[in-house]
Design an enzyme around this catalytic site. Sequence first.
Site, PDB file in Angstrom:
ATOM      1  N   ASP A  16     -14.974  -1.313  13.885  1.00 55.43           N
ATOM      2  CA  ASP A  16     -15.225  -0.047  13.183  1.00 55.43           C
ATOM      3  C   ASP A  16     -16.616  -0.089  12.586  1.00 55.43           C
ATOM      4  OD1 ASP A  16     -12.649   1.056  13.657  1.00 55.43           O
ATOM      5  OD2 ASP A  16     -11.837  -0.242  12.106  1.00 55.43           O
ATOM      6  N   LYS A  38     -11.030  -3.279  19.816  1.00 55.11           N
ATOM      7  CA  LYS A  38     -10.723  -1.844  19.768  1.00 55.11           C
ATOM      8  C   LYS A  38     -12.000  -1.084  19.422  1.00 55.11           C
ATOM      9  CE  LYS A  38      -8.756   0.417  16.177  1.00 55.11           C
ATOM     10  NZ  LYS A  38      -9.130   1.790  15.850  1.00 55.11           N
ATOM     11  N   ASP A  65     -10.175   3.584  21.830  1.00 54.78           N
ATOM     12  CA  ASP A  65      -9.306   4.336  20.910  1.00 54.78           C
ATOM     13  C   ASP A  65      -9.972   5.676  20.554  1.00 54.78           C
ATOM     14  OD1 ASP A  65      -7.522   5.065  18.873  1.00 54.78           O
ATOM     15  OD2 ASP A  65      -8.465   3.754  17.391  1.00 54.78           O
ATOM     16  N   LYS A  67      -8.312   8.704  21.166  1.00 55.98           N
ATOM     17  CA  LYS A  67      -7.226   9.641  20.835  1.00 55.98           C
ATOM     18  C   LYS A  67      -7.496  11.050  21.353  1.00 55.98           C
ATOM     19  CE  LYS A  67      -5.975   7.292  16.468  1.00 55.98           C
ATOM     20  NZ  LYS A  67      -7.111   6.371  16.253  1.00 55.98           N
ATOM     21  N   PHE A  68      -7.585  11.180  22.671  1.00 57.18           N
ATOM     22  CA  PHE A  68      -7.873  12.501  23.253  1.00 57.18           C
ATOM     23  C   PHE A  68      -6.734  13.490  22.956  1.00 57.18           C
ATOM     24  CE2 PHE A  68     -10.147   9.748  26.522  1.00 57.18           C
ATOM     25  CZ  PHE A  68     -11.388   9.944  25.952  1.00 57.18           C
ATOM     26  N   ASP A  70      -6.420  17.715  23.801  1.00 59.52           N
ATOM     27  CA  ASP A  70      -7.042  18.976  24.221  1.00 59.52           C
ATOM     28  C   ASP A  70      -6.164  19.572  25.313  1.00 59.52           C
ATOM     29  OD1 ASP A  70      -9.082  20.984  24.800  1.00 59.52           O
ATOM     30  OD2 ASP A  70     -10.523  19.589  23.908  1.00 59.52           O
ATOM     31  N   ILE A  71      -6.635  20.604  25.989  1.00 62.74           N
ATOM     32  CA  ILE A  71      -5.832  21.142  27.088  1.00 62.74           C
ATOM     33  C   ILE A  71      -5.779  20.101  28.214  1.00 62.74           C
ATOM     34  CG2 ILE A  71      -6.280  23.568  26.501  1.00 62.74           C
ATOM     35  CD1 ILE A  71      -8.347  23.590  28.802  1.00 62.74           C
ATOM     36  N   PRO A  72      -4.728  20.150  29.051  1.00 63.04           N
ATOM     37  CA  PRO A  72      -4.545  19.088  30.053  1.00 63.04           C
ATOM     38  C   PRO A  72      -5.775  18.846  30.930  1.00 63.04           C
ATOM     39  CG  PRO A  72      -2.563  20.424  29.907  1.00 63.04           C
ATOM     40  CD  PRO A  72      -3.580  21.094  29.023  1.00 63.04           C
ATOM     41  N   ASN A  73      -6.420  19.929  31.371  1.00 58.14           N
ATOM     42  CA  ASN A  73      -7.569  19.764  32.264  1.00 58.14           C
ATOM     43  C   ASN A  73      -8.706  19.005  31.593  1.00 58.14           C
ATOM     44  OD1 ASN A  73      -8.910  20.452  34.796  1.00 58.14           O
ATOM     45  ND2 ASN A  73     -10.236  21.734  33.496  1.00 58.14           N
ATOM     46  N   THR A 129      -0.328   7.316  10.564  1.00 58.02           N
ATOM     47  CA  THR A 129       0.351   6.803   9.361  1.00 58.02           C
ATOM     48  C   THR A 129      -0.234   7.396   8.081  1.00 58.02           C
ATOM     49  OG1 THR A 129      -1.023   4.865   9.551  1.00 58.02           O
ATOM     50  CG2 THR A 129       1.239   4.642  10.301  1.00 58.02           C
ATOM     51  N   ARG A 190      -1.338  -7.180   7.894  1.00 57.38           N
ATOM     52  CA  ARG A 190      -1.965  -8.033   6.874  1.00 57.38           C
ATOM     53  C   ARG A 190      -1.228  -9.358   6.774  1.00 57.38           C
ATOM     54  NH1 ARG A 190      -5.253  -5.148   7.518  1.00 57.38           N
ATOM     55  NH2 ARG A 190      -6.640  -3.987   6.169  1.00 57.38           N
ATOM     56  N   GLN A 199      -4.783  -0.373   3.042  1.00 59.42           N
ATOM     57  CA  GLN A 199      -3.515  -0.242   3.755  1.00 59.42           C
ATOM     58  C   GLN A 199      -2.373  -0.310   2.743  1.00 59.42           C
ATOM     59  OE1 GLN A 199      -3.356   0.580   6.787  1.00 59.42           O
ATOM     60  NE2 GLN A 199      -4.941  -0.397   8.020  1.00 59.42           N
ATOM     61  N   GLY A 219      -8.348  -5.682  11.685  1.00 61.73           N
ATOM     62  CA  GLY A 219      -9.784  -5.586  11.422  1.00 61.73           C
ATOM     63  C   GLY A 219     -10.212  -6.505  10.307  1.00 61.73           C
ATOM     64  N   ARG A 220     -10.220  -5.949   9.086  1.00 62.50           N
ATOM     65  CA  ARG A 220     -10.788  -6.662   7.936  1.00 62.50           C
ATOM     66  C   ARG A 220     -10.197  -8.037   7.645  1.00 62.50           C
ATOM     67  NH1 ARG A 220     -10.268  -1.271   4.539  1.00 62.50           N
ATOM     68  NH2 ARG A 220      -8.553  -1.145   6.029  1.00 62.50           N
TER      69      ARG A 220
HETATM   70  O1  C5P Z   1      -9.235  -3.414   8.775  1.00 60.58           O
HETATM   71  P1  C5P Z   1      -7.871  -3.005   9.237  1.00 60.58           P
HETATM   72  O2  C5P Z   1      -7.043  -4.144   9.762  1.00 60.58           O
HETATM   73  O3  C5P Z   1      -7.145  -2.176   8.205  1.00 60.58           O
HETATM   74  O4  C5P Z   1      -8.184  -2.054  10.487  1.00 60.58           O
HETATM   75  C1  C5P Z   1      -7.171  -1.432  11.187  1.00 60.58           C
HETATM   76  C2  C5P Z   1      -7.694  -0.564  12.287  1.00 60.58           C
HETATM   77  O5  C5P Z   1      -6.599   0.219  12.755  1.00 60.58           O
HETATM   78  C3  C5P Z   1      -8.772   0.422  11.899  1.00 60.58           C
HETATM   79  O6  C5P Z   1      -9.560   0.668  13.071  1.00 60.58           O
HETATM   80  C4  C5P Z   1      -8.011   1.651  11.522  1.00 60.58           C
HETATM   81  O7  C5P Z   1      -8.755   2.822  11.679  1.00 60.58           O
HETATM   82  C5  C5P Z   1      -6.875   1.598  12.542  1.00 60.58           C
HETATM   83  N1  C5P Z   1      -5.669   2.314  12.145  1.00 60.58           N
HETATM   84  C6  C5P Z   1      -4.977   2.043  10.971  1.00 60.58           C
HETATM   85  N2  C5P Z   1      -3.850   2.713  10.660  1.00 60.58           N
HETATM   86  C7  C5P Z   1      -3.401   3.646  11.482  1.00 60.58           C
HETATM   87  C8  C5P Z   1      -4.058   3.936  12.654  1.00 60.58           C
HETATM   88  C9  C5P Z   1      -5.203   3.230  12.969  1.00 60.58           C
HETATM   89  O8  C5P Z   1      -5.379   1.186  10.207  1.00 60.58           O
HETATM   90  N3  C5P Z   1      -2.292   4.242  11.178  1.00 60.58           N
END
Ligand code: C5P
Length: 244
Positions: A16, A38, A65, A67-68, A70-73, A129, A190, A199, A219-220
Site C-alpha cells: 500500500d 497485493k 486488487d 476491485k472492478f 462496472d457494467i459487464p462489458n 469490512t 494480526r 483494524q 501488511g503492517r
Molecule cells: O496493514 P494491514 O495488515 O492492516 O493491511 C491489510 C490490507 O488489506 C490493506 O491493503 C487493506 O487495505 C486491506 N483490507 C483490509 N480490510 C478489508 C479489506 C482490505 O485491511 N476489509
Amino acid sequence: MISVKSPHEYIFISLDTPNLEWAIEITKELKGLIGGVKIGKEFFTALGPVGVARIKELGVPMFIDLKFHDIPNTVAGAVRSAIHLAPAILNVHAQGGRSMLMAARDAAAEESNKIGASAPLVLGVTVLTSIDNQDLKETGINDTALEQVKRLAILCQEAGLDGVVCSASEIDALRIICDRNFKLLTPGIRPIWATKDDQKRIVTPGEAIKRGADYLVIGRPIYDANDPVSAAKRIISEIDEVIN
Ligand code: C5P
C-alpha cells in the site's frame, strides 16, 4: 490437517504505497517468505502497469486488487487488460451482479488462453469490512452484513468465480455453505504480538488458517516490524503449526 501448500504460500503482503523503490525493496527482502504481494489502488493509480511490471520482474506472484465494478462489458475489458499484468489473483465486486461476475470469469479465462498464460484466480469482494448493518440499511439492504456476505458468496460460486475476499469472522459461515475448493482470502490479520493499528475485528494468522482461510493479506505487522524478515518467519511458524 496436511496442506499441499507451504506455510509461506498463504501470505500475501500488501504494497500500500505510491513509492516504487520501497515496494521493490520490501518485496526483495521478503521473497521466499511470502506467497505473493497485493497491489491495490494506491500503488496502481500512482505507478500504473509499468510499476506492476517492475514488481513482476522480481518473480513473486501478484494479487491485483483493483476491485472492478462496472457494467459487464467494461469489467470484461478491464479484466482482459489486467491479464496482461500476469496476476495470480484478481478481484471484482460481487455487488456487480451475476452477468458482471460471469463476464469477468470468461474474460479472465479467454484472455489467458489467448496469450498462453495460466488463468488467475478470480475472486469476488462481498461486503467490505468497513460497511456495517446501518450502512447496508442506508443502501436499501435490510439483512445483516453476514447474511449479505453469504448471499454474495453463493452468487460468486454460482457465477463460476474461484472464491471471495471476506473477513476472518465470516470464514466459519462460508465454509459451511461454499464448496471446500472455493477460495477464501482474508485481510485484517494480526499476530498476537503485533499492534492492531486501525483494524478492529482482527484474527491471528493461525486462527484464520484453522477456520479455513486459503490466503491471508498482511501488511503492517510485517513491513512495519523492526525486522520484517523475522516477523514473516514468526507468522510462517504459526501457520506451520496449524497445517502440519
Ligand atoms: O496493514 P494491514 O495488515 O492492516 O493491511 C491489510 C490490507 O488489506 C490493506 O491493503 C487493506 O487495505 C486491506 N483490507 C483490509 N480490510 C478489508 C479489506 C482490505 O485491511 N476489509
